[in-house]
Write a protein that holds these residues in place. Structure first.
Motif, PDB file in Angstrom:
ATOM      1  N   LEU A 129       0.826  -1.073   0.032  1.00  0.00           N
ATOM      2  CA  LEU A 129       0.067   0.017  -0.028  1.00  0.00           C
ATOM      3  C   LEU A 129       0.791   1.378   0.035  1.00  0.00           C
ATOM      4  CD1 LEU A 129      -2.831   1.368   0.067  1.00  0.00           C
ATOM      5  CD2 LEU A 129      -2.557   1.284   2.445  1.00  0.00           C
ATOM      6  N   PRO A 130       1.982   1.459   0.851  1.00  0.00           N
ATOM      7  CA  PRO A 130       2.788   2.538   0.885  1.00  0.00           C
ATOM      8  C   PRO A 130       3.054   2.940  -0.488  1.00  0.00           C
ATOM      9  CG  PRO A 130       3.627   1.348   2.777  1.00  0.00           C
ATOM     10  CD  PRO A 130       2.444   0.440   1.756  1.00  0.00           C
ATOM     11  N   ALA A 131       3.696   1.837  -1.486  1.00  0.00           N
ATOM     12  CA  ALA A 131       3.996   2.162  -2.913  1.00  0.00           C
ATOM     13  C   ALA A 131       2.931   2.734  -3.943  1.00  0.00           C
ATOM     14  CB  ALA A 131       4.632   0.811  -3.620  1.00  0.00           C
ATOM     15  N   CYS A 132       1.684   2.469  -3.502  1.00  0.00           N
ATOM     16  CA  CYS A 132       0.525   2.823  -4.033  1.00  0.00           C
ATOM     17  C   CYS A 132       0.353   4.277  -3.857  1.00  0.00           C
ATOM     18  CB  CYS A 132      -0.670   1.894  -3.885  1.00  0.00           C
ATOM     19  SG  CYS A 132      -2.174   2.352  -4.644  1.00  0.00           S
ATOM     20  N   GLN A 133       0.373   4.666  -2.317  1.00  0.00           N
ATOM     21  CA  GLN A 133       0.188   5.990  -1.860  1.00  0.00           C
ATOM     22  C   GLN A 133       1.082   7.014  -2.053  1.00  0.00           C
ATOM     23  OE1 GLN A 133       0.325   4.678   2.285  1.00  0.00           O
ATOM     24  NE2 GLN A 133      -1.797   4.872   2.518  1.00  0.00           N
ATOM     25  N   ALA A 134       2.591   6.493  -2.420  1.00  0.00           N
ATOM     26  CA  ALA A 134       3.519   7.356  -3.081  1.00  0.00           C
ATOM     27  C   ALA A 134       3.338   7.733  -4.357  1.00  0.00           C
ATOM     28  CB  ALA A 134       4.879   6.585  -2.779  1.00  0.00           C
ATOM     29  N   GLN A 135       2.877   6.685  -5.101  1.00  0.00           N
ATOM     30  CA  GLN A 135       2.874   7.011  -6.603  1.00  0.00           C
ATOM     31  C   GLN A 135       1.500   7.869  -6.693  1.00  0.00           C
ATOM     32  OE1 GLN A 135       2.162   4.229 -10.448  1.00  0.00           O
ATOM     33  NE2 GLN A 135       0.538   3.987  -9.155  1.00  0.00           N
ATOM     34  N   ALA A 136       0.378   7.827  -5.917  1.00  0.00           N
ATOM     35  CA  ALA A 136      -0.752   8.653  -6.004  1.00  0.00           C
ATOM     36  C   ALA A 136      -0.294  10.213  -5.637  1.00  0.00           C
ATOM     37  CB  ALA A 136      -1.775   8.103  -5.123  1.00  0.00           C
ATOM     38  N   CYS A 137       0.804  10.370  -4.842  1.00  0.00           N
ATOM     39  CA  CYS A 137       1.384  11.695  -4.561  1.00  0.00           C
ATOM     40  C   CYS A 137       2.158  12.185  -5.465  1.00  0.00           C
ATOM     41  CB  CYS A 137       2.179  11.748  -3.068  1.00  0.00           C
ATOM     42  SG  CYS A 137       0.760  11.404  -1.893  1.00  0.00           S
ATOM     43  N   GLY A 138       2.488  11.305  -6.449  1.00  0.00           N
ATOM     44  CA  GLY A 138       3.477  11.902  -7.519  1.00  0.00           C
ATOM     45  C   GLY A 138       4.750  11.528  -7.324  1.00  0.00           C
ATOM     46  N   THR A 139       5.095  10.634  -6.165  1.00  0.00           N
ATOM     47  CA  THR A 139       6.568  10.378  -5.699  1.00  0.00           C
ATOM     48  C   THR A 139       7.067   9.183  -6.483  1.00  0.00           C
ATOM     49  OG1 THR A 139       5.947  11.310  -3.379  1.00  0.00           O
ATOM     50  CG2 THR A 139       7.963   9.575  -3.735  1.00  0.00           C
ATOM     51  N   PRO A 140       8.027   9.149  -7.128  1.00  0.00           N
ATOM     52  CA  PRO A 140       8.629   7.986  -7.800  1.00  0.00           C
ATOM     53  C   PRO A 140       8.822   6.978  -7.028  1.00  0.00           C
ATOM     54  CG  PRO A 140       9.838   9.927  -8.311  1.00  0.00           C
ATOM     55  CD  PRO A 140       9.013  10.329  -7.158  1.00  0.00           C
ATOM     56  N   VAL A 141       8.482   5.593  -7.569  1.00  0.00           N
ATOM     57  CA  VAL A 141       8.571   4.465  -6.619  1.00  0.00           C
ATOM     58  C   VAL A 141       9.623   3.899  -7.335  1.00  0.00           C
ATOM     59  CG1 VAL A 141       7.553   2.446  -6.002  1.00  0.00           C
ATOM     60  CG2 VAL A 141       6.213   4.475  -6.035  1.00  0.00           C
ATOM     61  N   ILE A 142      10.612   3.003  -6.651  1.00  0.00           N
ATOM     62  CA  ILE A 142      11.466   1.834  -7.016  1.00  0.00           C
ATOM     63  C   ILE A 142      11.184   0.932  -6.371  1.00  0.00           C
ATOM     64  CG2 ILE A 142      14.168   1.352  -7.486  1.00  0.00           C
ATOM     65  CD1 ILE A 142      14.608   4.512  -7.249  1.00  0.00           C
ATOM     66  N   ALA A 143      10.650  -0.181  -6.944  1.00  0.00           N
ATOM     67  CA  ALA A 143      10.084  -1.520  -6.397  1.00  0.00           C
ATOM     68  C   ALA A 143      10.818  -2.642  -7.274  1.00  0.00           C
ATOM     69  CB  ALA A 143       8.693  -1.414  -6.418  1.00  0.00           C
ATOM     70  N   THR A 144      11.008  -3.783  -6.702  1.00  0.00           N
ATOM     71  CA  THR A 144      11.092  -5.169  -7.110  1.00  0.00           C
ATOM     72  C   THR A 144      10.193  -5.542  -8.135  1.00  0.00           C
ATOM     73  OG1 THR A 144      12.154  -5.907  -4.769  1.00  0.00           O
ATOM     74  CG2 THR A 144      11.781  -7.555  -6.659  1.00  0.00           C
ATOM     75  N   GLN A 145      10.750  -5.833  -9.393  1.00  0.00           N
ATOM     76  CA  GLN A 145       9.834  -6.431 -10.702  1.00  0.00           C
ATOM     77  C   GLN A 145       9.380  -7.637 -10.284  1.00  0.00           C
ATOM     78  OE1 GLN A 145      11.816  -6.160 -14.257  1.00  0.00           O
ATOM     79  NE2 GLN A 145       9.715  -5.728 -15.461  1.00  0.00           N
ATOM     80  N   GLY A 146       8.212  -8.004 -10.617  1.00  0.00           N
ATOM     81  CA  GLY A 146       7.817  -9.315 -10.549  1.00  0.00           C
ATOM     82  C   GLY A 146       7.021  -9.839  -9.366  1.00  0.00           C
ATOM     83  N   ASP A 179       3.777  -4.905  -9.611  1.00  0.00           N
ATOM     84  CA  ASP A 179       3.585  -4.865 -10.960  1.00  0.00           C
ATOM     85  C   ASP A 179       1.995  -4.766 -11.345  1.00  0.00           C
ATOM     86  OD1 ASP A 179       6.227  -5.510 -10.865  1.00  0.00           O
ATOM     87  OD2 ASP A 179       5.943  -7.445 -11.853  1.00  0.00           O
ATOM     88  N   ASP A 180       1.047  -4.977 -10.496  1.00  0.00           N
ATOM     89  CA  ASP A 180      -0.002  -4.792 -10.804  1.00  0.00           C
ATOM     90  C   ASP A 180      -0.826  -3.361 -10.866  1.00  0.00           C
ATOM     91  OD1 ASP A 180      -0.740  -7.456 -11.095  1.00  0.00           O
ATOM     92  OD2 ASP A 180      -1.266  -7.807  -8.990  1.00  0.00           O
ATOM     93  N   PHE A 181      -0.074  -2.436 -10.070  1.00  0.00           N
ATOM     94  CA  PHE A 181      -0.607  -1.100 -10.129  1.00  0.00           C
ATOM     95  C   PHE A 181       0.427   0.106 -10.177  1.00  0.00           C
ATOM     96  CE2 PHE A 181       0.282  -2.244  -5.683  1.00  0.00           C
ATOM     97  CZ  PHE A 181       1.358  -1.200  -5.299  1.00  0.00           C
ATOM     98  N   LEU A 182       1.798  -0.184 -10.304  1.00  0.00           N
ATOM     99  CA  LEU A 182       2.615   0.787 -10.559  1.00  0.00           C
ATOM    100  C   LEU A 182       2.684   1.148 -11.803  1.00  0.00           C
ATOM    101  CD1 LEU A 182       5.653   0.253  -8.374  1.00  0.00           C
ATOM    102  CD2 LEU A 182       3.724   1.934  -8.020  1.00  0.00           C
ATOM    103  N   LEU A 183       2.647   2.293 -12.353  1.00  0.00           N
ATOM    104  CA  LEU A 183       2.753   2.704 -13.731  1.00  0.00           C
ATOM    105  C   LEU A 183       4.058   2.567 -14.259  1.00  0.00           C
ATOM    106  CD1 LEU A 183       0.574   6.146 -13.432  1.00  0.00           C
ATOM    107  CD2 LEU A 183      -0.170   3.728 -14.322  1.00  0.00           C
ATOM    108  N   SER A 184       4.308   2.114 -15.224  1.00  0.00           N
ATOM    109  CA  SER A 184       5.782   1.747 -15.949  1.00  0.00           C
ATOM    110  C   SER A 184       6.280   2.923 -16.643  1.00  0.00           C
ATOM    111  CB  SER A 184       5.883   0.636 -16.649  1.00  0.00           C
ATOM    112  OG  SER A 184       4.890   0.546 -17.662  1.00  0.00           O
ATOM    113  N   GLU A 185       5.159   3.386 -17.133  1.00  0.00           N
ATOM    114  CA  GLU A 185       5.719   4.865 -17.766  1.00  0.00           C
ATOM    115  C   GLU A 185       5.889   6.068 -16.445  1.00  0.00           C
ATOM    116  OE1 GLU A 185       1.167   4.690 -17.829  1.00  0.00           O
ATOM    117  OE2 GLU A 185       2.847   3.294 -18.689  1.00  0.00           O
ATOM    118  N   GLY A 186       6.764   7.063 -17.020  1.00  0.00           N
ATOM    119  CA  GLY A 186       7.201   7.959 -16.115  1.00  0.00           C
ATOM    120  C   GLY A 186       8.104   7.615 -14.992  1.00  0.00           C
TER     121      GLY A 186
END
Length: 133
Positions: A37-54, A58-65
């Motif tokens: 959930l914190p990764a989802c919240q950070a993305q919603a605030c416009g904060t870049p997220v760096i997360a493990t792939q796979g 993967d279900d909700f982080l935007l790959s563009e941007g």
């Protein structure tokens, strides 16, 4: 390393929003994660997220941007069967994470990410659940 700040106190929603808005990135090199959930919240605030792939993100982080994915190696702990392995984890590649952190620039503006459409992830989940028998 001196620029890394760890906050381990409970935060109000207003404090949490402020923290995401001043952060250069939300970094989550996980081995196993149920949703993140914190990764989802950070993305919603416009904060870049760096997360493990796979993983779950993967279900909700935007790959563009500004988001980036850390390469990793899948480790299964039970015999492979059709479908995803059970009792498995992804080991994030540390060198790739360090490289991604080196490419990270400071945020110059706070721009919220466009609202996500949950139809595609929900349809994917429904498909997986209907074939999980």
């Amino acid at each position: 390393l001196g620029a890394i700040c760890i906050v381990d106190d409970p935060l109000s929603l207003q404090q949490l929003n402020g923290l995401y808005n001043v952060a250069d990135a939300y970094v989550t090199p996980y081995r196993a994660e149920s949703f993140n959930l914190p990764a989802c919240q950070a993305q919603a605030c416009g904060t870049p997220v760096i997360a493990t792939q796979g993983g779950a993100t993967d279900d909700f982080l935007l790959s563009e941007g500004p988001n980036r994915f850390i390469a990793g190696q899948l480790h299964a702990h039970s015999p492979q069967q059709p479908g995803p392995p059970h009792h498995a984890h992804i080991e994030p590649e540390l060198d790739h994470l360090v490289s991604l952190l080196g490419q990270l620039g400071r945020k110059t503006s706070i721009a919220p990410v466009p609202a996500s459409d949950w139809r595609a992830p929900a349809a994917r989940l429904l498909h997986l659940l209907s074939h999980a028998r």
